[in-house]
Design an enzyme around this catalytic site. Structure first.
Site, PDB file in Angstrom:
ATOM      1  N   CYS A  47     -25.108-105.780   0.332  1.00 44.72           N
ATOM      2  CA  CYS A  47     -25.912-104.954  -0.568  1.00 44.72           C
ATOM      3  C   CYS A  47     -25.229-104.872  -1.923  1.00 44.72           C
ATOM      4  CB  CYS A  47     -26.072-103.561   0.045  1.00 44.72           C
ATOM      5  SG  CYS A  47     -26.873-102.363  -1.017  1.00 44.72           S
ATOM      6  N   SER A  49     -24.503-102.386  -3.627  1.00 40.91           N
ATOM      7  CA  SER A  49     -23.486-101.323  -3.701  1.00 40.91           C
ATOM      8  C   SER A  49     -22.123-101.804  -3.206  1.00 40.91           C
ATOM      9  CB  SER A  49     -23.905-100.103  -2.893  1.00 40.91           C
ATOM     10  OG  SER A  49     -25.177 -99.701  -3.294  1.00 40.91           O
ATOM     11  N   HIS A  52     -20.679-103.399  -6.119  1.00 42.42           N
ATOM     12  CA  HIS A  52     -20.249-102.424  -7.136  1.00 42.42           C
ATOM     13  C   HIS A  52     -18.797-102.011  -6.912  1.00 42.42           C
ATOM     14  CE1 HIS A  52     -23.954-102.277  -9.163  1.00 42.42           C
ATOM     15  NE2 HIS A  52     -24.581-101.370  -8.449  1.00 42.42           N
ATOM     16  N   HIS A  68     -22.278-101.775   4.728  1.00 42.97           N
ATOM     17  CA  HIS A  68     -22.928-100.542   5.190  1.00 42.97           C
ATOM     18  C   HIS A  68     -24.366-100.791   5.641  1.00 42.97           C
ATOM     19  CE1 HIS A  68     -23.983-101.017   0.987  1.00 42.97           C
ATOM     20  NE2 HIS A  68     -25.084-100.345   1.260  1.00 42.97           N
ATOM     21  N   CYS A 175     -29.963-100.157   5.163  1.00 40.53           N
ATOM     22  CA  CYS A 175     -29.872 -99.734   3.751  1.00 40.53           C
ATOM     23  C   CYS A 175     -31.066-100.193   2.927  1.00 40.53           C
ATOM     24  CB  CYS A 175     -28.582-100.182   3.077  1.00 40.53           C
ATOM     25  SG  CYS A 175     -28.516 -99.602   1.354  1.00 40.53           S
TER      26      CYS A 175
HETATM   27  N1  COD Z   1     -35.584-104.673 -16.937  1.00 40.02           N
HETATM   28  C1  COD Z   1     -36.265-105.124 -15.861  1.00 40.02           C
HETATM   29  N2  COD Z   1     -35.666-105.682 -14.781  1.00 40.02           N
HETATM   30  C2  COD Z   1     -34.327-105.793 -14.807  1.00 40.02           C
HETATM   31  C3  COD Z   1     -33.544-105.366 -15.904  1.00 40.02           C
HETATM   32  C4  COD Z   1     -34.243-104.777 -17.013  1.00 40.02           C
HETATM   33  N3  COD Z   1     -33.585-104.337 -18.087  1.00 40.02           N
HETATM   34  N4  COD Z   1     -32.247-105.615 -15.638  1.00 40.02           N
HETATM   35  C5  COD Z   1     -32.214-106.175 -14.412  1.00 40.02           C
HETATM   36  N5  COD Z   1     -33.453-106.296 -13.909  1.00 40.02           N
HETATM   37  C6  COD Z   1     -33.874-106.822 -12.616  1.00 40.02           C
HETATM   38  C7  COD Z   1     -33.049-108.029 -12.146  1.00 40.02           C
HETATM   39  O1  COD Z   1     -33.577-109.232 -12.675  1.00 40.02           O
HETATM   40  C8  COD Z   1     -33.229-107.942 -10.616  1.00 40.02           C
HETATM   41  O2  COD Z   1     -34.319-108.672 -10.170  1.00 40.02           O
HETATM   42  C9  COD Z   1     -33.482-106.450 -10.366  1.00 40.02           C
HETATM   43  O3  COD Z   1     -33.631-105.835 -11.629  1.00 40.02           O
HETATM   44  C10 COD Z   1     -32.304-105.751  -9.641  1.00 40.02           C
HETATM   45  O4  COD Z   1     -32.207-106.297  -8.412  1.00 40.02           O
HETATM   46  P1  COD Z   1     -30.812-106.538  -7.646  1.00 40.02           P
HETATM   47  O5  COD Z   1     -31.044-107.700  -6.735  1.00 40.02           O
HETATM   48  O6  COD Z   1     -29.704-106.583  -8.616  1.00 40.02           O
HETATM   49  O7  COD Z   1     -30.592-105.226  -6.844  1.00 40.02           O
HETATM   50  P2  COD Z   1     -31.220-104.639  -5.484  1.00 40.02           P
HETATM   51  O8  COD Z   1     -32.690-104.735  -5.353  1.00 40.02           O
HETATM   52  O9  COD Z   1     -30.397-105.098  -4.339  1.00 40.02           O
HETATM   53  O10 COD Z   1     -31.094-103.132  -5.781  1.00 40.02           O
HETATM   54  C11 COD Z   1     -29.997-102.472  -5.902  1.00 40.02           C
HETATM   55  C12 COD Z   1     -30.039-101.344  -6.886  1.00 40.02           C
HETATM   56  C13 COD Z   1     -29.750-101.919  -8.252  1.00 40.02           C
HETATM   57  C14 COD Z   1     -31.358-100.628  -6.918  1.00 40.02           C
HETATM   58  C15 COD Z   1     -28.903-100.434  -6.403  1.00 40.02           C
HETATM   59  O11 COD Z   1     -28.719 -99.404  -7.289  1.00 40.02           O
HETATM   60  C16 COD Z   1     -29.171 -99.895  -5.009  1.00 40.02           C
HETATM   61  O12 COD Z   1     -28.851-100.555  -4.029  1.00 40.02           O
HETATM   62  N6  COD Z   1     -29.752 -98.711  -4.869  1.00 40.02           N
HETATM   63  C17 COD Z   1     -30.004 -98.090  -3.612  1.00 40.02           C
HETATM   64  C18 COD Z   1     -29.724 -96.640  -3.703  1.00 40.02           C
HETATM   65  C19 COD Z   1     -28.910 -96.116  -2.574  1.00 40.02           C
HETATM   66  O13 COD Z   1     -29.378 -95.365  -1.795  1.00 40.02           O
HETATM   67  N7  COD Z   1     -27.663 -96.547  -2.511  1.00 40.02           N
HETATM   68  C20 COD Z   1     -26.699 -96.084  -1.566  1.00 40.02           C
HETATM   69  C21 COD Z   1     -26.092 -97.177  -0.749  1.00 40.02           C
HETATM   70  S1  COD Z   1     -26.562 -98.709  -1.201  1.00 40.02           S
HETATM   71 ZN    ZN Z   2     -26.790-100.424   0.226  1.00 45.99          ZN
END
Ligand code: COD
Ligand code: ZN
Ligand code: ZN
Length: 375
Positions: A47, A49, A52, A68, A175
């Site tokens: 994931c 996170s 991160h 996780h 998650c």
């Molecule tokens: N505008 C539009 N889209 C954008 C921008 C922007 N400025 N910047 C990036 N993006 C796009 C990227 O191209 C990508 O497609 C997407 O945003 C982000 O996706 P990923 O693949 O980086 O991330 P994910 O979907 O795995 O999500 C993760 C989050 C970034 C949401 C992260 O914060 C998360 O895992 N949140 C879950 C919250 C939670 O409960 N966390 C606790 C344990 S994980």
């Molecule tokens: Zn997660």
């Protein structure tokens, strides 16, 4: 031969310090103490996170065993454990559910006070670790630590699931999937016929799309700066997709025009301050609801025009899609098995545990939605 009550030596991916690759090491996993459960991990997703912590964006004590989002089988239980037994299929829960604290007792709350998401202490609830490597104690991650062949969790951080569940798929319920899906269904409470905008079409954002569709939304607008994400978003239910870079004006103005005043529900699934505000401003005044799903960047503050709220928009957020974890995870697994939602489109890569660093590289390069590791 039973390993119950004994220290288990096994492979784990240890992160000794930030900005370094994970190192596959032999670790010792102590037996579970009272009210703890030792689990043989079968599959674990990677994931954002987790990354991160590797990148240093999320400050965490080192060394640590990350991971996780997983599924496994109970190997042994500590004294007093009554809700799982050896051989049960389970999902570890990074948001526990003790059932006794004020949050657990509140009908809407899910961030149980036993969580380690806020304090990030990197230990189990008794304040200690069950992992050692080269004579040194290794930290746990969010009470789960799943990048290891065996882990120990507190009983209130594990849910027993259907014995027929395919672990290589339902691990995502630990998650990413549940976070996105619950943000639509439980947190925003998306209504039939509504219009939704989803900012960020990664694994979590796509799961929001799945949730909006399941809730009966009529229009689901995907927003992403990477147009390669659009095809999968449409496959999962997005009715249209927009790239903010294709427009001169701010994306919130584009969305307000496209929808004749703003969307009913918007979701920020990126983790950026500018898109959080844009998502709020994309909502219709008077009733629009915007949900912060993306983890906010550390130590940054928002400044925004409070008239957006005064005019009747609602801004909210939740961890793990607002699900009370132990109650909901078994039901989500059953719903998956009853084909109420798909998980396969989210799994783009499957790798052996030994190639975990390749899995992280795929995530960083934007090439994967989810990589599932096989142990
Ligand atoms: N505008 C539009 N889209 C954008 C921008 C922007 N400025 N910047 C990036 N993006 C796009 C990227 O191209 C990508 O497609 C997407 O945003 C982000 O996706 P990923 O693949 O980086 O991330 P994910 O979907 O795995 O999500 C993760 C989050 C970034 C949401 C992260 O914060 C998360 O895992 N949140 C879950 C919250 C939670 O409960 N966390 C606790 C344990 S994980
Ligand atoms: Zn997660
Ligand atoms: Zn609780």
């Amino acid at each position: 031969m039973s390993t119950a009550g004994q220290v288990i030596r096994c492979r784990a991916a240890v992160l000794w310090e930030p900005k370094k690759p994970l190192s596959i090491e032999e670790v010792e996993v102590a037996p579970p103490k009272a009210l703890e459960v030792r689990i043989k991990i079968v599959n674990s997703g990677i994931c954002r996170s987790d990354d991160h912590v590797v990148s240093g964006t999320l400050k965490f004590p080192f060394p640590v065993i990350l991971g996780h989002e997983a599924a496994g089988i109970v190997e042994s239980i500590g004294e007093g454990v009554t809700t799982v037994k050896p051989g049960d299929k389970v999902i570890p829960l990074f948001t526990p559910q003790c059932g006794k604290c004020r949050v657990c007792k509140h009908p809407e709350g899910n961030l149980c006070l036993k969580n380690d998401i806020e304090a990030l202490n990197g230990v189990l609830q008794d304040g200690t670790s069950r992992f050692t490597c080269r004579g040194q104690a290794i930290h746990h991650f969010l009470g789960t630590s799943t990048f290891t062949e065996f882990t120990v969790v507190d009983e209130d951080s594990v849910a027993r699931i259907d014995a027929a569940a395919p672990l290589e798929k339902v691990c995502l319920i630990g998650c990413g999937f549940s976070t996105g899906y619950g943000s639509a269904i439980r947190v925003a409470k998306v209504t039939p016929g509504s219009t939704c905008a989803v900012f960020g079409l990664g694994g979590v954002g796509l799961s929001v799309v799945v949730g909006c569709r399941a809730a009966g939304a009529a229009r689901i607008i995907g927003v992403d700066i990477n147009k390669d994400k659009f095809a999968k978003a449409k496959e999962l239910g997005a009715t249209e997709c927009v790239n903010p870079r294709d427009f001169e004006k701010p994306i919130q103005e584009v969305l307000v025009e496209m929808t004749g005043g703003g969307v009913d529900f918007s979701f920020e699934v990126i983790g950026r301050l500018d898109t959080m505000e844009a998502a709020l401003a994309s909502c219709h005044m008077g009733y629009g609801v915007s949900v912060v799903v993306g983890v906010p960047p550390g130590a940054q503050k928002l400044t925004f025009d409070p008239i957006l709220l005064f005019n009747g928009r609602t801004w909210k957020g939740a961890v793990f899609g607002g699900w009370k974890s132990r109650d909901s995870v078994p039901k989500l697994v059953s719903d998956f098995m009853a084909k109420k939602f798909p998980l396969d489109p989210l799994i783009t890569h499957v790798l052996p545990f030994s190639q975990i660093n390749e899995g992280f590289d795929l995530l960083r390069a934007g090439k994967s939605i989810r990589t599932v590791l096989t142990f």
